[in-house]
Design a protein around this motif. Sequence first.
Motif, PDB file in Angstrom:
ATOM      1  N   ALA A 187       0.834  -1.203   0.000  1.00  0.00           N
ATOM      2  CA  ALA A 187       0.000   0.000   0.000  1.00  0.00           C
ATOM      3  C   ALA A 187       0.868   1.253   0.000  1.00  0.00           C
ATOM      4  CB  ALA A 187      -0.908   0.001   1.223  1.00  0.00           C
ATOM      5  N   PRO A 188       0.478   2.278  -0.750  1.00  0.00           N
ATOM      6  CA  PRO A 188       1.212   3.547  -0.709  1.00  0.00           C
ATOM      7  C   PRO A 188       0.973   4.267   0.608  1.00  0.00           C
ATOM      8  CG  PRO A 188      -0.744   3.733  -2.090  1.00  0.00           C
ATOM      9  CD  PRO A 188      -0.636   2.286  -1.707  1.00  0.00           C
ATOM     10  N   ALA A 189       1.767   5.289   0.883  1.00  0.00           N
ATOM     11  CA  ALA A 189       1.600   6.058   2.114  1.00  0.00           C
ATOM     12  C   ALA A 189       0.233   6.728   2.132  1.00  0.00           C
ATOM     13  CB  ALA A 189       2.712   7.099   2.235  1.00  0.00           C
ATOM     14  N   GLU A 190      -0.177   7.329   1.037  1.00  0.00           N
ATOM     15  CA  GLU A 190      -1.510   7.879   0.844  1.00  0.00           C
ATOM     16  C   GLU A 190      -1.701   8.099  -0.654  1.00  0.00           C
ATOM     17  OE1 GLU A 190      -1.995  11.646   2.723  1.00  0.00           O
ATOM     18  OE2 GLU A 190      -0.515  12.645   1.463  1.00  0.00           O
ATOM     19  N   VAL A 191      -2.960   8.287  -1.058  1.00  0.00           N
ATOM     20  CA  VAL A 191      -3.253   8.538  -2.464  1.00  0.00           C
ATOM     21  C   VAL A 191      -4.070   9.817  -2.555  1.00  0.00           C
ATOM     22  CG1 VAL A 191      -4.200   7.634  -4.613  1.00  0.00           C
ATOM     23  CG2 VAL A 191      -3.281   6.055  -2.902  1.00  0.00           C
ATOM     24  N   THR A 192      -3.578  10.780  -3.287  1.00  0.00           N
ATOM     25  CA  THR A 192      -4.231  12.066  -3.463  1.00  0.00           C
ATOM     26  C   THR A 192      -4.378  12.345  -4.963  1.00  0.00           C
ATOM     27  OG1 THR A 192      -2.176  13.346  -3.538  1.00  0.00           O
ATOM     28  CG2 THR A 192      -3.083  12.853  -1.358  1.00  0.00           C
ATOM     29  N   PRO A 193      -5.126  13.395  -5.324  1.00  0.00           N
ATOM     30  CA  PRO A 193      -5.251  13.729  -6.759  1.00  0.00           C
ATOM     31  C   PRO A 193      -3.913  13.991  -7.453  1.00  0.00           C
ATOM     32  CG  PRO A 193      -6.972  14.829  -5.514  1.00  0.00           C
ATOM     33  CD  PRO A 193      -6.072  14.186  -4.501  1.00  0.00           C
ATOM     34  N   SER A 194      -2.883  14.299  -6.670  1.00  0.00           N
ATOM     35  CA  SER A 194      -1.574  14.560  -7.278  1.00  0.00           C
ATOM     36  C   SER A 194      -0.672  13.329  -7.297  1.00  0.00           C
ATOM     37  CB  SER A 194      -0.866  15.693  -6.522  1.00  0.00           C
ATOM     38  OG  SER A 194      -0.681  15.347  -5.162  1.00  0.00           O
ATOM     39  N   ASP A 208     -14.251  11.919   3.962  1.00  0.00           N
ATOM     40  CA  ASP A 208     -13.642  13.129   3.412  1.00  0.00           C
ATOM     41  C   ASP A 208     -13.082  12.921   2.002  1.00  0.00           C
ATOM     42  OD1 ASP A 208     -11.533  11.484   4.000  1.00  0.00           O
ATOM     43  OD2 ASP A 208     -10.638  12.784   5.520  1.00  0.00           O
ATOM     44  N   GLY A 209     -13.187  11.691   1.490  1.00  0.00           N
ATOM     45  CA  GLY A 209     -12.699  11.424   0.143  1.00  0.00           C
ATOM     46  C   GLY A 209     -11.190  11.382   0.030  1.00  0.00           C
ATOM     47  N   VAL A 210     -10.497  11.318   1.174  1.00  0.00           N
ATOM     48  CA  VAL A 210      -9.034  11.296   1.196  1.00  0.00           C
ATOM     49  C   VAL A 210      -8.567   9.885   1.539  1.00  0.00           C
ATOM     50  CG1 VAL A 210      -6.953  12.209   2.274  1.00  0.00           C
ATOM     51  CG2 VAL A 210      -8.904  13.715   1.850  1.00  0.00           C
ATOM     52  N   ALA A 211      -7.725   9.311   0.720  1.00  0.00           N
ATOM     53  CA  ALA A 211      -7.209   7.965   0.967  1.00  0.00           C
ATOM     54  C   ALA A 211      -5.980   8.055   1.856  1.00  0.00           C
ATOM     55  CB  ALA A 211      -6.880   7.270  -0.352  1.00  0.00           C
ATOM     56  N   SER A 212      -6.240   8.295   3.152  1.00  0.00           N
ATOM     57  CA  SER A 212      -5.154   8.426   4.124  1.00  0.00           C
ATOM     58  C   SER A 212      -4.874   7.074   4.773  1.00  0.00           C
ATOM     59  CB  SER A 212      -5.542   9.455   5.181  1.00  0.00           C
ATOM     60  OG  SER A 212      -6.741   9.057   5.822  1.00  0.00           O
ATOM     61  N   ASP A 213      -4.046   7.082   5.830  1.00  0.00           N
ATOM     62  CA  ASP A 213      -3.639   5.835   6.475  1.00  0.00           C
ATOM     63  C   ASP A 213      -4.832   4.992   6.914  1.00  0.00           C
ATOM     64  OD1 ASP A 213      -0.992   6.226   6.134  1.00  0.00           O
ATOM     65  OD2 ASP A 213      -0.555   6.892   8.173  1.00  0.00           O
ATOM     66  N   SER A 214      -5.829   5.631   7.551  1.00  0.00           N
ATOM     67  CA  SER A 214      -6.958   4.873   8.084  1.00  0.00           C
ATOM     68  C   SER A 214      -7.757   4.202   6.974  1.00  0.00           C
ATOM     69  CB  SER A 214      -7.867   5.790   8.912  1.00  0.00           C
ATOM     70  OG  SER A 214      -8.341   6.861   8.134  1.00  0.00           O
ATOM     71  N   SER A 272      -6.862   6.900 -15.605  1.00  0.00           N
ATOM     72  CA  SER A 272      -5.869   7.781 -16.233  1.00  0.00           C
ATOM     73  C   SER A 272      -5.534   8.950 -15.322  1.00  0.00           C
ATOM     74  CB  SER A 272      -6.383   8.293 -17.578  1.00  0.00           C
ATOM     75  OG  SER A 272      -7.639   8.934 -17.428  1.00  0.00           O
ATOM     76  N   TYR A 273      -6.427   9.197 -14.315  1.00  0.00           N
ATOM     77  CA  TYR A 273      -6.158  10.232 -13.314  1.00  0.00           C
ATOM     78  C   TYR A 273      -7.128  10.034 -12.145  1.00  0.00           C
ATOM     79  CZ  TYR A 273     -10.297  12.669 -15.133  1.00  0.00           C
ATOM     80  OH  TYR A 273     -11.572  12.984 -15.525  1.00  0.00           O
ATOM     81  N   PHE A 274      -6.915  10.781 -11.078  1.00  0.00           N
ATOM     82  CA  PHE A 274      -7.757  10.730  -9.876  1.00  0.00           C
ATOM     83  C   PHE A 274      -9.015  11.555 -10.163  1.00  0.00           C
ATOM     84  CE2 PHE A 274      -7.540  10.043  -5.144  1.00  0.00           C
ATOM     85  CZ  PHE A 274      -8.757  10.615  -4.819  1.00  0.00           C
ATOM     86  N   ASP A 275     -10.118  10.880 -10.553  1.00  0.00           N
ATOM     87  CA  ASP A 275     -11.302  11.620 -10.968  1.00  0.00           C
ATOM     88  C   ASP A 275     -12.350  11.694  -9.863  1.00  0.00           C
ATOM     89  OD1 ASP A 275     -12.306   9.068 -10.894  1.00  0.00           O
ATOM     90  OD2 ASP A 275     -12.587   8.864 -13.055  1.00  0.00           O
ATOM     91  N   ALA A 276     -13.446  12.395 -10.167  1.00  0.00           N
ATOM     92  CA  ALA A 276     -14.516  12.599  -9.185  1.00  0.00           C
ATOM     93  C   ALA A 276     -15.193  11.287  -8.810  1.00  0.00           C
ATOM     94  CB  ALA A 276     -15.536  13.588  -9.736  1.00  0.00           C
TER      95      ALA A 276
END
Length: 544
Positions: A463-470, A517-523, A495-499
């Motif tokens: 797993a990555p550390a986190e996944v964001t639109p960037s 929150d739509g954020v793929a953080s650690d939790s 092809s990108y982090f879409d809606a």
Amino acid sequence: MYKAFFGLTDNPFSIAPNPSYLFLSDRHREALAHLMYGLGETGGFVLLTGEVGTGKTTVSRCLLRQLPENTDTAFILNPSLTESELLATLCDELGIGYGENPTLKQLTDLISQFLLKNHKAGRNTVMIIDEAQHLRAEVLEQLRLLTNLETDTKKLLQVILIGQPELQQLLRRQELRQLAQRITARYHLLPLTVPEVELYVQHRLRVAGRSEPLFNRGAVKALHKFSGGIPRVINLLCERALMAAYGQNRTPINKRMVYAAAAEVLGEQPRGSAKWAWTSLALVVIAAAATSAWWWSPQLQAFATHQLQTATSVTAPQTLVQPSQAQPAQPSAVAAQPAVSVANQLLESAIAQSGNIDNAYAGLFALWGEAPFAGVSACQSAKALGMLCTQQQGSLEQLVKLNYPAVVYLQSAPQLFYGVLVKKQPQQLLLQLNEQQFWVSNAWFEQHFTGTYELLATKAQDAPAEVTPSSGLAQVQWLEDNLARAQQRPARSMSYFDAELEQAIKSFQSQHNVVADGVASDSTLALLGLYGAHHGPALVGGQG
């Protein structure tokens, strides 16, 4: 009469809901955060459950003070009503006028008009129902129909259901499945831990004018033992202990005074050697059974064997001996009765000592090869260890599909108790209760299981550390693949982090009772790890 003696200006342990004594533990704050989050969502229902006296009303009163000023609130304290009576009460609370003997349709139309008018004026409408476990199924269905009124973005009426654990059972009924699917946030409020009991008692004393501790460490542990961490019972015990200390002209209050208070208030006596008494009794029965060549059931032999194994150690998982394949003579029903009675008593004794969820969590941590830290909650310990603890709601079948051991919420009326589901076999389950392990049948477990369970989770190694639109495309695709697996749908080629991916994250987070929150953080990534390649202890099979 004792206030001057202890340097108090008020009675610190009155059971009246005085807002001056408001104490929010970590769990109360977490419950409040779940409710606020649920109201911020677009769904119609938010659920808060907990045992009697755990502070549900305290949380709801705190919630009321935090609602925005543009919120109209209806608070219903007596839900033992028919559909028409409940809607009429809602009208009364919101100031909606209605004539004599209105029909159900008339009341529904009046409420709908009010909600639409409120929405146009930029106001929110919230309905809070306390003691919701008393609601009839048809009344809940009427509430669901009422929440059908909505715009493209939100429900016009939001409902908070507050009740005892039986409310969870009610909502699992087949005819209420549509309502259950509309619950956007749910939280089960747990009793206080020992450190929280100490903070709670000191907080109330401080508000009443005394800054110095009055209950020593032994007294605090005794308070937790007899109250089970229930604030209302803590108040009753503390009040009685203060009176005893005043009568004896003694401070500080020690555990003997709390034991005496428990005997008066609860009718409970110390049970110092109960465990060894049960062990001795089990040994006598085992010897008698061997002499008489009794044929034991698998469950009974497991109970008795367990007691022999745990007489010297209860910390390590034990292997329970299965019955011999030989078929000795069958005993008479009269002869077998004492052994069956002992088996039941052993299990009941373990249940009675399993009211502390932190003890159950200690067992769950041990299965992961870890141990919780002293003085902090289990979830705080998990965070410090790089793990996540998550509360879920579902069936035994859903839990087994995840294939991870879990802390399970069990009910033996009227007591809520906690265990660790350790192993699963086709017809039985290995259940740990207060450091003791028992094989129980699937039917027994289903009968006592409330549907709430808690898991420990860790991120998968890849797993990555986190996944964001960037984030890079490889990480975005990893997230989509794992979300698709968890949501049982085909994965898209990204092809990108879409809606759509962000919405899929929010849906997954809502389903698992974390902030959407739509954020793929650690939790969130740790939760996804539950659905990927198995890592950690397993219910079926060995270590993953």
